[in-house]
Design a protein around this motif. Structure first.
Motif, PDB file in Angstrom:
ATOM      1  N   LYS A  48     -11.042  95.284 -20.720  1.00 51.07           N
ATOM      2  CA  LYS A  48     -10.824  94.656 -22.023  1.00 51.07           C
ATOM      3  C   LYS A  48     -12.142  94.189 -22.634  1.00 51.07           C
ATOM      4  O   LYS A  48     -12.358  94.334 -23.836  1.00 51.07           O
ATOM      5  N   ALA A  52     -13.659  95.499 -26.084  1.00 52.94           N
ATOM      6  CA  ALA A  52     -14.003  94.540 -27.141  1.00 52.94           C
ATOM      7  C   ALA A  52     -15.451  94.731 -27.575  1.00 52.94           C
ATOM      8  O   ALA A  52     -15.755  94.709 -28.776  1.00 52.94           O
ATOM      9  N   ARG A  55     -15.704  97.949 -29.693  1.00 55.06           N
ATOM     10  CA  ARG A  55     -15.192  97.733 -31.061  1.00 55.06           C
ATOM     11  C   ARG A  55     -16.159  96.869 -31.872  1.00 55.06           C
ATOM     12  O   ARG A  55     -16.364  97.107 -33.054  1.00 55.06           O
ATOM     13  N   ARG A  56     -16.770  95.869 -31.224  1.00 50.82           N
ATOM     14  CA  ARG A  56     -17.740  95.015 -31.906  1.00 50.82           C
ATOM     15  C   ARG A  56     -18.947  95.846 -32.339  1.00 50.82           C
ATOM     16  O   ARG A  56     -19.453  95.692 -33.442  1.00 50.82           O
ATOM     17  N   GLU A  80     -21.309  88.955 -28.469  1.00 51.79           N
ATOM     18  CA  GLU A  80     -20.311  88.276 -29.298  1.00 51.79           C
ATOM     19  C   GLU A  80     -20.970  87.142 -30.086  1.00 51.79           C
ATOM     20  O   GLU A  80     -20.695  86.946 -31.268  1.00 51.79           O
ATOM     21  N   SER A 158     -13.376  83.395 -31.136  1.00 48.93           N
ATOM     22  CA  SER A 158     -13.212  84.760 -30.656  1.00 48.93           C
ATOM     23  C   SER A 158     -13.455  85.733 -31.798  1.00 48.93           C
ATOM     24  O   SER A 158     -12.840  85.616 -32.860  1.00 48.93           O
ATOM     25  N   SER A 160     -12.661  88.829 -31.895  1.00 53.79           N
ATOM     26  CA  SER A 160     -11.732  89.963 -31.931  1.00 53.79           C
ATOM     27  C   SER A 160     -10.966  90.038 -33.253  1.00 53.79           C
ATOM     28  O   SER A 160     -10.758  91.128 -33.786  1.00 53.79           O
ATOM     29  N   ASP A 164     -11.145  93.045 -35.942  1.00 53.02           N
ATOM     30  CA  ASP A 164      -9.927  93.669 -36.470  1.00 53.02           C
ATOM     31  C   ASP A 164      -9.936  93.677 -37.991  1.00 53.02           C
ATOM     32  O   ASP A 164      -9.557  94.668 -38.616  1.00 53.02           O
TER      33      ASP A 164
END
Length: 168
Positions: A48, A52, A55-56, A80, A158, A160, A164
């Motif tokens: 995961k 993540a 995708r970032r 992040e 976060s 995420s 998105d």
């Protein structure tokens, strides 16, 4: 084996021993299963985290392509924390949204105004700092797109939901 006494004679009961072995085997299976679950949970968490990060990186690359100013503040493969820090003032997000949908964000503060007095300057800068983010989030909400909370970009938040919002 468990021994039982029947009068003077002592004997071992195979049935009682089987129960003990079965229980022992069941406990051993349970312990092995629990260890596998822990390993699987760790593997799942790593997978995961990798997804993540991927995708970032995709979101960062797209933002860098859409807004050349993002190339200066947003690394190609940001952590992040780096990702959130680069987007926190909302400038990149506002600029990209206005490229995709011109006029979506009516007012974009390009750079904070530096005031002579430090306390007034800090207060004014903070207001401008949040103005872009507020304007971006309002525009995204009005367009009925996926959104996030400004706190998602703060320390401990976060990214995420932010990713998105950018990619979906």
């Amino acid at each position: 084996m468990r021994q039982e006494s029947n009068g003077n004679a002592t004997f071992s009961s195979p049935v009682k021993s089987l129960r003990g072995l079965k229980a022992l085997a069941s406990n051993g299976d349970h312990q092995a299963s629990a260890a596998e679950e822990i390993i699987n949970d760790d593997e799942l968490a790593q997978r995961k985290a990798g997804e993540a990060a991927s995708r970032r990186y995709q979101a960062a690359e797209w933002l860098r392509q859409m807004d050349h100013g993002a190339s200066e503040t947003l690394p190609k493969e940001p952590s992040e924390e780096e990702f959130c820090l680069a987007l926190r003032n909302g400038l990149i997000l506002c600029n990209v949204l206005n490229k995709v949908n011109p006029g979506a964000v009516h007012k974009v503060v390009e750079s904070p105004i530096l005031a002579v007095q430090a306390t007034e300057g800090a207060a004014q800068s903070a207001i401008q700092y949040f103005e872009n983010m507020r304007n971006f989030l309002m525009a995204v909400k009005d367009m009925k797109l996926l959104t996030f909370e400004a706190s998602d970009l703060e320390k401990g938040g976060s990214s995420s939901k932010v990713v998105d919002c950018i990619l979906c």
